[in-house]
Design an enzyme around this catalytic site. Structure first.
Site, PDB file in Angstrom:
ATOM      1  N   HIS A  96       0.842  -1.206   0.000  1.00  0.00           N
ATOM      2  CA  HIS A  96       0.000   0.000   0.000  1.00  0.00           C
ATOM      3  C   HIS A  96       0.878   1.257   0.000  1.00  0.00           C
ATOM      4  CE1 HIS A  96      -3.032  -2.691   2.276  1.00  0.00           C
ATOM      5  NE2 HIS A  96      -3.548  -2.482   1.094  1.00  0.00           N
ATOM      6  N   LYS A 126     -16.550  -8.522   8.252  1.00  0.00           N
ATOM      7  CA  LYS A 126     -17.411  -8.583   9.438  1.00  0.00           C
ATOM      8  C   LYS A 126     -16.568  -8.483  10.693  1.00  0.00           C
ATOM      9  CE  LYS A 126     -21.474 -10.779   7.584  1.00  0.00           C
ATOM     10  NZ  LYS A 126     -21.496 -11.913   6.680  1.00  0.00           N
TER      11      LYS A 126
END
Ligand code: PNS
Length: 167
Positions: A17, A41
């Protein structure tokens, strides 16, 4: 001034990233790193922790770090950005990324997705692999910024302690 959005889960930020972000800063005046609130989740790091880590690892100049919920194109519009940055590591990324880019274009034809390729040594790297390897005690020190490494160590050490049966 061209402003770009670099969206993702960043659970956690990796050197891949960081590499992409530095490439983006060569092309755009400023970049907002946009952290999806409910990416999974059960993310390993809370959204607040992910934001904190990203802010700690990246130079503040020309970079904003924010969370978002809902549609990415809505967030981009609110930020006045017409460019979305996504990384393409290998052919295997292409199908998913293509679907996402086409859906975003369908939602807002004025917003373009720009794909950047990371340095080849990061072409196999993903947050998911980092979590798996770090969780099993493997060395990821060359794959994540130092602050993320520390956070991973703390997280998994603490989890180990939680797993210990109470005497
Ligand atoms: O790091 P990731 O998990 O590959 O990032 C995926 C992300 C956050 C870019 C994507 O899930 C996203 O944009 N979610 C927001 C919801 C949305 O806009 N969906 C429509 C486009 S697919």
């Amino acid at each position: 001034m061209v402003h770009a959005i670099f969206p993702g889960s960043f659970d956690p930020l990796t050197n891949g990233h960081v590499d992409l972000l530095h490439r983006a800063l060569k092309l755009f005046d400023s970049v907002t790193v946009a952290v999806l609130v409910n990416a999974e989740k059960k993310p390993l790091f809370t959204c607040e922790a992910r934001l904190r880590l990203i802010r700690r690892c990246l130079p503040p100049d020309r970079i904003h770090v924010l969370s978002f919920d809902g549609l990415l194109v809505d967030f981009a519009r609110k930020r006045g950005a017409k460019v979305l940055i996504r990384g393409l590591r290998a052919v295997s990324d292409y199908e998913y990324e293509c679907q996402m880019a086409m859906m975003n274009r369908d939602l807002d034809p004025d917003i373009e997705t720009v794909f950047l390729m990371p340095k080849s040594c990061y072409s196999f790297l993903s947050s998911r692999m980092v979590k798996e390897v770090a969780g099993l005690g493997g060395d990821v020190s060359h794959l994540v910024p130092p602050a993320v490494l520390t956070a991973l160590k703390e997280k998994f050490d603490l989890d180990d302690r939680d797993d210990r049966p109470s005497l």
